[in-house]
Design a protein around this motif. Structure first.
Motif, short mmCIF file in Angstrom:
data_model
loop_
_atom_site.label_atom_id
_atom_site.label_comp_id
_atom_site.label_asym_id
_atom_site.label_seq_id
_atom_site.Cartn_x
_atom_site.Cartn_y
_atom_site.Cartn_z
N GLY A 14 -3.44 7.91 10.56
CA GLY A 14 -1.61 7.77 11.16
C GLY A 14 -1.29 8.47 10.15
N GLY A 15 -1.18 9.32 8.92
CA GLY A 15 -0.33 8.79 8.21
C GLY A 15 -0.52 8.14 6.71
N GLY A 16 -0.31 9.07 5.46
CA GLY A 16 -0.36 8.76 4.09
C GLY A 16 -1.51 8.59 3.55
N ALA A 17 -1.57 8.03 1.99
CA ALA A 17 -3.00 8.95 1.51
C ALA A 17 -2.52 7.71 0.30
CB ALA A 17 -3.14 9.79 0.47
N LEU A 18 -4.24 7.27 0.64
CA LEU A 18 -5.26 5.88 -0.78
C LEU A 18 -4.95 7.03 -1.85
CD1 LEU A 18 -6.33 3.23 0.94
CD2 LEU A 18 -4.03 3.14 0.15
N ARG A 19 -4.97 6.11 -2.98
CA ARG A 19 -5.08 7.08 -4.57
C ARG A 19 -6.20 6.02 -5.37
NH1 ARG A 19 -1.42 8.57 -7.64
NH2 ARG A 19 0.50 7.67 -7.19
N LEU A 20 -7.80 6.18 -5.21
CA LEU A 20 -8.04 5.42 -6.02
C LEU A 20 -8.40 6.01 -7.73
CD1 LEU A 20 -10.53 2.55 -6.76
CD2 LEU A 20 -12.20 4.78 -6.70
N LYS A 21 -8.14 5.05 -8.56
CA LYS A 21 -7.58 5.32 -10.03
C LYS A 21 -8.74 4.06 -10.62
CE LYS A 21 -3.66 6.71 -11.68
NZ LYS A 21 -1.93 6.27 -11.23
N GLY A 24 -10.59 2.62 -18.10
CA GLY A 24 -11.69 2.05 -18.90
C GLY A 24 -12.54 1.46 -17.77
N GLY A 25 -12.78 -0.15 -17.54
CA GLY A 25 -13.22 -1.05 -16.31
C GLY A 25 -12.50 -1.40 -15.56
N GLU A 26 -10.85 -1.07 -15.68
CA GLU A 26 -10.01 -2.07 -14.52
C GLU A 26 -9.88 -0.51 -13.44
OE1 GLU A 26 -5.56 -2.93 -14.41
OE2 GLU A 26 -6.60 -1.45 -16.64
N PHE A 27 -9.98 -0.99 -12.45
CA PHE A 27 -9.84 -0.01 -11.10
C PHE A 27 -7.53 -0.50 -9.96
CE2 PHE A 27 -14.15 0.57 -11.49
CZ PHE A 27 -14.47 1.14 -11.20
N SER A 28 -7.56 0.32 -9.85
CA SER A 28 -6.29 -0.03 -8.67
C SER A 28 -6.45 1.38 -7.63
CB SER A 28 -5.48 1.18 -10.03
OG SER A 28 -3.80 0.89 -8.89
N ILE A 29 -5.61 0.81 -6.88
CA ILE A 29 -5.50 1.39 -5.65
C ILE A 29 -4.26 1.51 -5.00
CG2 ILE A 29 -6.07 1.55 -2.99
CD1 ILE A 29 -8.69 0.08 -3.35
N MET A 30 -4.23 2.59 -5.22
CA MET A 30 -2.30 2.90 -4.99
C MET A 30 -1.82 3.61 -3.66
SD MET A 30 -1.20 2.94 -8.40
CE MET A 30 0.92 3.20 -8.33
N LEU A 31 -0.74 2.99 -2.69
CA LEU A 31 -0.34 3.92 -1.77
C LEU A 31 1.22 4.30 -2.53
CD1 LEU A 31 0.07 5.31 0.71
CD2 LEU A 31 1.30 2.64 1.67
N GLY A 32 1.13 6.23 -2.63
CA GLY A 32 2.83 6.59 -3.32
C GLY A 32 2.74 5.62 -4.85
N ASP A 33 3.70 5.19 -5.02
CA ASP A 33 4.25 4.44 -6.18
C ASP A 33 3.82 3.41 -6.49
OD1 ASP A 33 4.54 6.66 -7.41
OD2 ASP A 33 7.25 6.72 -6.78
N ASN A 34 3.26 2.33 -5.30
CA ASN A 34 3.29 1.37 -5.08
C ASN A 34 1.94 0.77 -5.03
OD1 ASN A 34 5.94 -0.06 -3.80
ND2 ASN A 34 5.28 1.54 -2.35
N GLU A 35 1.33 -0.06 -6.28
CA GLU A 35 -0.11 -0.44 -5.83
C GLU A 35 -0.36 -1.28 -4.97
OE1 GLU A 35 -3.03 -1.48 -10.20
OE2 GLU A 35 -1.18 -3.14 -10.20
N LEU A 36 -1.34 -1.05 -4.70
CA LEU A 36 -1.76 -2.08 -3.46
C LEU A 36 -2.90 -3.02 -4.39
CD1 LEU A 36 -2.60 0.80 -0.74
CD2 LEU A 36 -0.78 -1.33 -0.98
N GLY A 149 4.97 -4.22 6.03
CA GLY A 149 3.98 -3.17 5.88
C GLY A 149 4.51 -2.32 4.98
N LEU A 150 3.48 -1.78 4.07
CA LEU A 150 3.90 -0.67 3.15
C LEU A 150 3.49 1.14 4.37
CD1 LEU A 150 3.48 -1.82 -0.31
CD2 LEU A 150 5.37 -1.13 0.76
N THR A 151 2.39 0.19 4.66
CA THR A 151 1.31 2.46 4.95
C THR A 151 1.83 2.09 5.85
OG1 THR A 151 -0.55 0.39 6.04
CG2 THR A 151 0.25 1.35 2.85
N GLN A 152 2.09 1.95 7.66
CA GLN A 152 1.48 1.72 8.66
C GLN A 152 2.32 1.42 9.72
OE1 GLN A 152 -2.59 1.80 9.84
NE2 GLN A 152 -2.69 4.20 10.86
N SER A 153 3.17 1.29 10.63
CA SER A 153 4.32 0.74 11.52
C SER A 153 3.16 -0.11 12.31
CB SER A 153 5.11 1.56 11.82
OG SER A 153 4.34 2.82 12.24
N ALA A 154 1.73 0.75 12.29
CA ALA A 154 0.92 0.62 13.90
C ALA A 154 0.67 -0.63 13.35
CB ALA A 154 0.00 1.91 14.10
N ASN A 155 0.16 -1.47 12.07
CA ASN A 155 0.14 -2.19 11.77
C ASN A 155 0.93 -3.77 12.22
OD1 ASN A 155 -2.45 -1.59 10.45
ND2 ASN A 155 -1.04 -1.05 8.60
N ASP A 156 2.29 -3.05 12.80
CA ASP A 156 3.14 -4.45 12.92
C ASP A 156 2.35 -4.81 14.75
OD1 ASP A 156 4.94 -3.99 10.91
OD2 ASP A 156 6.28 -2.24 12.29
#
Length: 225
Positions: A14-21, A24-36, A149-156
């Motif tokens: 439906g649109g958008g992309a997640l980034r796994l970063k 060290g031993g720390e992980f982050s999942i991001m959507l744009g500039d927002n850390e989810l 929400g941030l990622t999908q209007s469909a989640n409304d």
């Protein structure tokens, strides 16, 4: 300080992309500039499970639906609170998130996906809710940062009137709909009550006793209906 390393990118249906970063031993999942989500902050996701299961109490062979796999903190907390008779279904919209859980974040998940009580459902949690009337003792939603929400209007549609009615119908009498959010939302509280839920708001910390304040709604389907 160690730099963040981009491990993977995944398209959201439906649109958008997640980034796994990783750093060290720390992980982050991001959507744009927002850390989810971040692997160092698990408190409110764990509370989503523990508060919900405390609310429903001990039940024979309970069936739990978790919407959103994330980094598995809600799943692990639920498994720790449930006995061997329980079944936990986890609905995840983005298949890559499941692959990350079995791959680079396997240490974070600590084998929870291989627990015999767990079933992974790849797809929209709203579809699974709508397909199973009276099936669940608890539905735990950690989807799209909450009702706003941030990622999908469909989640409304999970959080509007018809979506809440579907969730209520999917619960057994006395069951609980628990919703995680990054912030309070008075209009959502009103919608829950209008949908016939007995509703409790529980502020929780992002970390264990520290970090930003998040909100969890515990919305009960009463035994009398």
């Amino acid at each position: 300080m160690l730099p963040w390393i981009l491990l993977d990118t995944a398209q959201i249906p439906g649109g958008g992309a997640l980034r796994l970063k990783k750093r060290g031993g720390e992980f982050s999942i991001m959507l744009g500039d927002n850390e989810l989500m971040n692997s160092r902050l698990s408190g409110s996701e764990e509370a989503l499970a523990t508060l919900s299961l405390n609310k429903i109490g001990r039940r024979p062979a309970p069936v739990i639906l978790i919407g959103g796999l994330g980094m598995g903190f809600t799943l692990r907390a639920a498994l720790a609170s449930l006995d061997a008779s329980a079944r936990v279904e986890v609905a995840e919209l983005v298949p890559a998130v499941v692959a990350w859980a079995r791959g680079p974040m396997a240490d974070v998940f600590r084998g929870s996906l291989d627990d015999p009580r767990v079933k992974i459902l790849e797809g929209d949690v709203g579809s699974f809710i709508g397909a199973r009337a009276g099936a669940y003792d608890a539905i735990l939603l950690d989807v799209d940062n909450g009702p706003d929400g941030l990622t999908q209007s469909a989640n409304d549609r999970l959080y509007n009137g018809p979506g809440l009615a579907a969730a209520r119908a999917a619960l057994k009498p006395g069951g609980v709909l628990a919703v995680w959010s990054c912030a309070p939302d008075e209009s959502f509280t009103r919608r829950l009550r209008k949908a016939g839920f007995e509703t409790e708001e529980r502020p929780v910390r992002a970390g264990r006793g520290r970090g930003a304040r998040h909100m969890i709604w515990l919305a009960s389907r009463t035994n009398r209906d």
